[in-house]
Write a protein that holds these residues in place. Structure first.
Motif, PDB file in Angstrom:
ATOM      1  N   GLU A 112       3.807   0.848  13.852  1.00 45.65           N
ATOM      2  CA  GLU A 112       3.727   1.458  12.518  1.00 45.65           C
ATOM      3  C   GLU A 112       3.361   0.429  11.463  1.00 45.65           C
ATOM      4  N   LEU A 113       3.965  -0.752  11.540  1.00 42.43           N
ATOM      5  CA  LEU A 113       3.631  -1.826  10.602  1.00 42.43           C
ATOM      6  C   LEU A 113       2.159  -2.191  10.693  1.00 42.43           C
ATOM      7  N   ALA A 114       1.660  -2.344  11.906  1.00 42.62           N
ATOM      8  CA  ALA A 114       0.262  -2.727  12.094  1.00 42.62           C
ATOM      9  C   ALA A 114      -0.686  -1.669  11.552  1.00 42.62           C
ATOM     10  N   ALA A 115      -0.373  -0.403  11.818  1.00 50.84           N
ATOM     11  CA  ALA A 115      -1.246   0.680  11.356  1.00 50.84           C
ATOM     12  C   ALA A 115      -1.284   0.748   9.837  1.00 50.84           C
ATOM     13  N   ARG A 116      -0.134   0.635   9.194  1.00 48.69           N
ATOM     14  CA  ARG A 116      -0.091   0.706   7.738  1.00 48.69           C
ATOM     15  C   ARG A 116      -0.691  -0.534   7.103  1.00 48.69           C
ATOM     16  N   MET A 117      -0.523  -1.668   7.753  1.00 46.16           N
ATOM     17  CA  MET A 117      -1.084  -2.903   7.216  1.00 46.16           C
ATOM     18  C   MET A 117      -2.609  -2.869   7.229  1.00 46.16           C
ATOM     19  N   SER A 118      -3.182  -2.582   8.399  1.00 45.60           N
ATOM     20  CA  SER A 118      -4.640  -2.588   8.515  1.00 45.60           C
ATOM     21  C   SER A 118      -5.271  -1.435   7.742  1.00 45.60           C
ATOM     22  N   GLY A 119      -4.579  -0.291   7.689  1.00 44.19           N
ATOM     23  CA  GLY A 119      -5.138   0.858   6.987  1.00 44.19           C
ATOM     24  C   GLY A 119      -5.126   0.732   5.481  1.00 44.19           C
ATOM     25  N   GLY A 120      -4.274  -0.144   4.932  1.00 45.46           N
ATOM     26  CA  GLY A 120      -4.181  -0.261   3.479  1.00 45.46           C
ATOM     27  C   GLY A 120      -4.801  -1.509   2.899  1.00 45.46           C
ATOM     28  N   LEU A 121      -5.568  -2.251   3.702  1.00 44.58           N
ATOM     29  CA  LEU A 121      -6.158  -3.493   3.194  1.00 44.58           C
ATOM     30  C   LEU A 121      -7.383  -3.222   2.329  1.00 44.58           C
ATOM     31  N   PRO A 122      -7.590  -4.029   1.302  1.00 48.78           N
ATOM     32  CA  PRO A 122      -8.827  -3.920   0.522  1.00 48.78           C
ATOM     33  C   PRO A 122     -10.029  -4.256   1.388  1.00 48.78           C
ATOM     34  N   ARG A 123     -11.189  -3.819   0.941  1.00 46.60           N
ATOM     35  CA  ARG A 123     -12.413  -4.076   1.702  1.00 46.60           C
ATOM     36  C   ARG A 123     -12.650  -5.580   1.830  1.00 46.60           C
ATOM     37  N   GLY A 124     -13.060  -6.005   3.013  1.00 45.53           N
ATOM     38  CA  GLY A 124     -13.330  -7.417   3.252  1.00 45.53           C
ATOM     39  C   GLY A 124     -12.157  -8.189   3.807  1.00 45.53           C
ATOM     40  N   CYS A 125     -10.966  -7.583   3.805  1.00 49.78           N
ATOM     41  CA  CYS A 125      -9.780  -8.246   4.356  1.00 49.78           C
ATOM     42  C   CYS A 125      -9.593  -7.813   5.812  1.00 49.78           C
ATOM     43  N   GLU A 126      -8.859  -8.589   6.575  1.00 52.06           N
ATOM     44  CA  GLU A 126      -8.570  -8.236   7.953  1.00 52.06           C
ATOM     45  C   GLU A 126      -7.180  -8.713   8.327  1.00 52.06           C
ATOM     46  N   ALA A 127      -6.551  -7.969   9.226  1.00 51.78           N
ATOM     47  CA  ALA A 127      -5.200  -8.290   9.669  1.00 51.78           C
ATOM     48  C   ALA A 127      -5.213  -8.620  11.149  1.00 51.78           C
ATOM     49  N   PRO A 186      10.394   2.996   5.343  1.00 49.81           N
ATOM     50  CA  PRO A 186      10.017   3.557   6.648  1.00 49.81           C
ATOM     51  C   PRO A 186       9.105   4.756   6.502  1.00 49.81           C
ATOM     52  N   SER A 187       8.471   5.111   7.606  1.00 51.74           N
ATOM     53  CA  SER A 187       7.668   6.326   7.657  1.00 51.74           C
ATOM     54  C   SER A 187       8.507   7.438   8.262  1.00 51.74           C
ATOM     55  N   GLY A 188       7.897   8.603   8.470  1.00 54.46           N
ATOM     56  CA  GLY A 188       8.644   9.715   9.049  1.00 54.46           C
ATOM     57  C   GLY A 188       9.071   9.476  10.483  1.00 54.46           C
ATOM     58  N   ALA A 189       8.388   8.526  11.186  1.00 59.09           N
ATOM     59  CA  ALA A 189       8.702   8.292  12.591  1.00 59.09           C
ATOM     60  C   ALA A 189       9.783   7.249  12.799  1.00 59.09           C
ATOM     61  N   VAL A 190      10.148   6.528  11.733  1.00 57.15           N
ATOM     62  CA  VAL A 190      11.108   5.440  11.856  1.00 57.15           C
ATOM     63  C   VAL A 190      12.208   5.630  10.842  1.00 57.15           C
ATOM     64  N   ASP A 191      13.454   5.625  11.296  1.00 56.42           N
ATOM     65  CA  ASP A 191      14.597   5.808  10.420  1.00 56.42           C
ATOM     66  C   ASP A 191      14.775   4.599   9.512  1.00 56.42           C
ATOM     67  N   ALA A 192      15.272   4.849   8.304  1.00 55.33           N
ATOM     68  CA  ALA A 192      15.482   3.761   7.344  1.00 55.33           C
ATOM     69  C   ALA A 192      16.452   2.713   7.871  1.00 55.33           C
ATOM     70  N   LEU A 193      17.346   3.116   8.781  1.00 55.19           N
ATOM     71  CA  LEU A 193      18.334   2.176   9.297  1.00 55.19           C
ATOM     72  C   LEU A 193      17.707   1.098  10.178  1.00 55.19           C
ATOM     73  N   VAL A 194      16.532   1.368  10.732  1.00 61.78           N
ATOM     74  CA  VAL A 194      15.908   0.382  11.615  1.00 61.78           C
ATOM     75  C   VAL A 194      14.654  -0.243  11.001  1.00 61.78           C
ATOM     76  N   TRP A 195      14.293   0.169   9.793  1.00 62.04           N
ATOM     77  CA  TRP A 195      13.098  -0.409   9.173  1.00 62.04           C
ATOM     78  C   TRP A 195      13.395  -1.849   8.754  1.00 62.04           C
ATOM     79  N   PRO A 196      12.600  -2.813   9.201  1.00 64.55           N
ATOM     80  CA  PRO A 196      12.950  -4.219   8.985  1.00 64.55           C
ATOM     81  C   PRO A 196      12.546  -4.727   7.606  1.00 64.55           C
ATOM     82  N   GLU A 197      13.119  -5.872   7.257  1.00 65.88           N
ATOM     83  CA  GLU A 197      12.684  -6.599   6.073  1.00 65.88           C
ATOM     84  C   GLU A 197      11.555  -7.541   6.469  1.00 65.88           C
ATOM     85  N   LEU A 198      10.718  -7.863   5.482  1.00 62.25           N
ATOM     86  CA  LEU A 198       9.587  -8.742   5.733  1.00 62.25           C
ATOM     87  C   LEU A 198       9.684  -9.981   4.860  1.00 62.25           C
ATOM     88  N   ARG A 199       9.373 -11.105   5.454  1.00 63.35           N
ATOM     89  CA  ARG A 199       9.273 -12.349   4.702  1.00 63.35           C
ATOM     90  C   ARG A 199       7.799 -12.747   4.666  1.00 63.35           C
TER      91      ARG A 199
END
Length: 353
Positions: free
Chosen positions: A216-231, A271-284
């Motif tokens: 889910e993180l990977a999909a949201r990350m790559s899907g929301g990048l500005p043009r010219g960026c890559e993950a 979190p998204s609808g597929a992941v509960d808020a209790l397991v959604w991780p923090e990011l550094r």
């Protein structure tokens, strides 16, 4: 909640596997079907269409199914002495039919079908493969091999779980960006993201939940990048985002690089609808960028990793002036209390994004 996550993970793994290896029905196309009593002369007329590569033959009054390839018919009509056409023109199609074709299921994997196809005898190794279904179809061996080679190439450069470029592919792309900015006014930006507590999440909720979070993180990350960026996925629980900034001064570059970091984090917040808020991780996160017209991929990665590591054990500090990372600048030396500190433009970045 776990059942829902498991189903989402299973569905995504199936879709990912289909994209990577492919199923044979993706390469198949409908094929004409004729009876075994049709005269060979009429069959020859069908093959005048350049798009017809093979024809399926169904035995009249029987249960057998065969195939006639264009190459096989041409060889038969030519004959050893050149009299094949005269001999076969009025004979039934069954006389030139291969009654032992390779038949596969529509959902068979391309990799398995291609392997079986290449194991056939030399005289039939490159014949089309018949695909059974509501309607007969065929897949050429050439298409099967091309798909297999493409899948293997993709597997070597993309993480099979998240479908993001691998560590090697990501850093190769970074090195390429660094080459392209030389002598220009552009800069390279690297944002590193670390998923905190993945080991504990896997231990508490299971690897299926952990895998779903990463996907889910990977999909949201790559899907929301500005043009010219890559993950890319550069470690088990670490991601990188690469960008190239247009010509701008140091202050604008600092603001743009941090804006990219915040933009990525905003897309991953909550979190998204597929992941509960209790397991959604923090990011550094950390961010570094090069000076205009000069960049070293090794220096950028090293500095980004260093800042990310330092941020793990320290609280947020008041903002300090940020300057671009200059790979050509010498390492700063401690200054005596009475001396004036070196020019800030020659210092590496200090603040962790």
């Amino acid at each position: 909640m776990h059942d829902e996550i498991s189903e989402v993970a299973r569905h995504r793994q199936v879709r990912g596997g289909a994209r990577l290896a492919g199923i044979v029905t993706d390469l198949a196309r409908p094929v004409d079907v004729v009876g075994s009593s049709m005269p060979v002369g009429q069959l020859e007329v069908m093959f005048r269409n350049p798009e017809v590569t093979c024809v399926v033959v169904v035995e009249d009054g029987g249960t057998r199914t065969g195939v006639i390839m264009r190459s096989g018919l041409t060889a038969a009509l030519t004959g050893r002495l050149g009299y094949g056409r005269a001999v076969l023109e009025r004979r039934p199609t069954s006389a030139v039919t291969d009654w032992n074709p390779m038949v596969v299921h529509p959902h068979d994997a391309v990799s398995a079908v291609a392997t079986r196809a290449m194991e056939r005898a030399d005289d039939h190794r490159y014949d089309d493969v018949l695909v059974a279904g509501d309607r007969w179809a065929s897949a050429s061996t050439a298409d099967l091999m091309r798909s297999l080679v493409a899948a293997l190439a993709d597997r070597s450069t993309h993480d099979p779980q998240t479908r993001l470029p691998t560590r090697a592919a990501t850093w190769h792309s970074l090195a390429r960006r660094c080459e392209l900015v030389r002598g220009t006014g552009t800069r390279v930006v690297v944002v590193l993201l670390d998923v905190r507590g993945m080991a504990a999440l896997n231990a508490r909720h299971g690897f299926t939940v952990g895998d779903t979070v990463l996907v889910e993180l990977a999909a949201r990350m790559s899907g929301g990048l500005p043009r010219g960026c890559e993950a890319g996925r550069v470690d088990g629980d670490r991601f990188a985002v690469l960008a190239t900034l247009p010509p701008m001064d140091d202050i604008q570059a600092a603001a743009s690089a941090d804006h990219l970091r915040r933009h990525v984090l905003a897309n991953l917040a909550g979190p998204s609808g597929a992941v509960d808020a209790l397991v959604w991780p923090e990011l550094r996160s950390s961010v570094v960028w090069s000076v205009a017209g000069s960049a070293s991929s090794e220096e950028l990665v090293r500095e980004a990793e260093s800042r990310l590591t330092r941020s793990a054990g320290q609280a947020e500090r008041p903002a300090r002036p940020e300057v671009p990372l200059d790979p050509a600048a010498p390492a700063p030396q401690p200054a005596a209390p009475a001396q004036r500190p070196p020019d800030a433009a020659a210092l590496p970045l200090r603040r962790v994004g």
